[in-house]
Design a protein around this motif. Sequence first.
Motif, short mmCIF file in Angstrom:
data_model
loop_
_atom_site.label_atom_id
_atom_site.label_comp_id
_atom_site.label_asym_id
_atom_site.label_seq_id
_atom_site.Cartn_x
_atom_site.Cartn_y
_atom_site.Cartn_z
N GLY A 113 5.36 14.89 4.22
CA GLY A 113 4.62 15.84 3.40
C GLY A 113 3.13 15.67 3.63
O GLY A 113 2.68 14.83 4.41
N GLU A 114 2.36 16.48 2.92
CA GLU A 114 0.91 16.47 3.10
C GLU A 114 0.19 16.57 1.78
O GLU A 114 0.75 17.01 0.77
N MET A 123 0.14 11.64 -4.07
CA MET A 123 0.95 10.78 -3.19
C MET A 123 1.72 9.79 -4.04
O MET A 123 1.19 9.19 -4.97
N ALA A 168 10.06 18.68 4.17
CA ALA A 168 8.68 18.21 4.05
C ALA A 168 7.70 19.33 3.69
O ALA A 168 6.80 19.14 2.88
N ARG A 202 4.78 8.45 0.72
CA ARG A 202 4.46 7.42 1.72
C ARG A 202 5.53 6.34 1.68
O ARG A 202 5.76 5.72 0.64
N ARG A 236 2.88 14.36 -1.17
CA ARG A 236 3.19 13.49 -0.03
C ARG A 236 3.91 12.24 -0.52
O ARG A 236 3.54 11.65 -1.55
N GLU A 265 -2.15 15.82 -1.63
CA GLU A 265 -2.02 15.06 -2.87
C GLU A 265 -1.19 15.86 -3.86
O GLU A 265 -1.10 17.08 -3.76
N SER A 277 12.28 14.46 5.24
CA SER A 277 11.67 15.09 6.43
C SER A 277 12.21 16.49 6.65
O SER A 277 11.55 17.32 7.27
N ASP A 326 4.26 8.74 6.48
CA ASP A 326 4.08 9.77 5.45
C ASP A 326 4.97 10.96 5.73
O ASP A 326 5.11 11.41 6.87
#
Length: 398
Positions: A71-72, A76, A130, A138, A136, A74, A127, A69
Amino acid sequence: MPESLSSILADLDAGLDAAKDRGLEVRRHLARFPELSWQEEHTQAYLRERLAGLGLEARPAARTGLVCDVGEGEPMVVYRADMDALPIADPRRPGEAPAVSEVKGVSHACGHDMHCAVAVTLVDLFSQVASRLPGRIRFVFQPAEEVVPSGAEALVGEGVCDDARACFALHVDPTRFTGQVGLREGVFTAAGDPFRIEVQGQGGHSSRPYLSRDAVLAAARVVDALATIVPQRIDPLDPAVVSVGSIHGGSAPNVIAGHVNLQGTIRSFSEEARRILHEALTEAAKGAASTVGCSAEVQIDCGAPSLVNDSRLHRLMVEVVTETLGRQAIEFVERPSTGGEDFSYFGTRAPIYMMRLGVRKPGTEPRHLHTAGFDLDEAALPVAVRVMSRALLRTLTL
């Protein structure tokens, strides 16, 4: 486009040249050391190490796959790249291409090395931004696309795309020149179901066939019967294909074989045709074998379902490619492929879209997928990255 997204895209583009070179290192390494389905241990370890070098922790999934993954939170979105190679020898010698297989009898003749390289390059770039992503991304590195049961089925069963807003993938296309992409709304590939037929007779001396039950003759009748299934049982406006690709039986010229094994595939687009073909193939095989006193046992494995590209994502992809490469770069795929693609399993959990990426070098004849000596133009990598980076970012903001 919001200013924040424009700024992110500008930074992605600025870093592409350096990231492209690192991505090509990945492609060439995987091309040198290809691994068959469900055997991708080295590929998994190598990709995990490359991702760790970017400061990211990838977790194993589906035995020999990876999930990472960037980012963080929702929403996604998912980007999938398949990893496995084929049992096809690479006839090229070192120096004849940027990388040739060093594994006897195995090569990336379907371009999955490039698929992974594109994904790693996307991870590399995203990255670096990010913390600024509106959600996010995935990245799923999938094993075993080429076999049944497949890696996509296993990954989806593990929940890797649960709650995804959308899932994206691409496939290299050696019939299209680098800089071109193939887009299609709706049905994209067929369902592919492998089958096995065991014909059982009674062996004997070739001088006394009346004391035997010839399994080779029965197998010939079976193959002939299977050839009539599609035209006799399926609507001609609903395409389908039944193919026998392997027959093995007999051990000597003066011995009547008592056993023959046949293998093949059923390919269909609609679930109705799929159901009819499963029933009809079993009936035809058993009936044909019985006409010469033999029996037939039939096993049909359900492979990946038909892949259907989402309409909303198709419109987005047309916009993205037009803005990125120009409208002339789009080749709309008029007809779906009767080939199979297990990315369709992701479509059972979320909207999906697969793009065809042109990898044919200018001035060359196409070197087709699944053939010895398949080759691709590495210049297609930044083309794919530019398009997919925008598609992923735009989808986060839908």
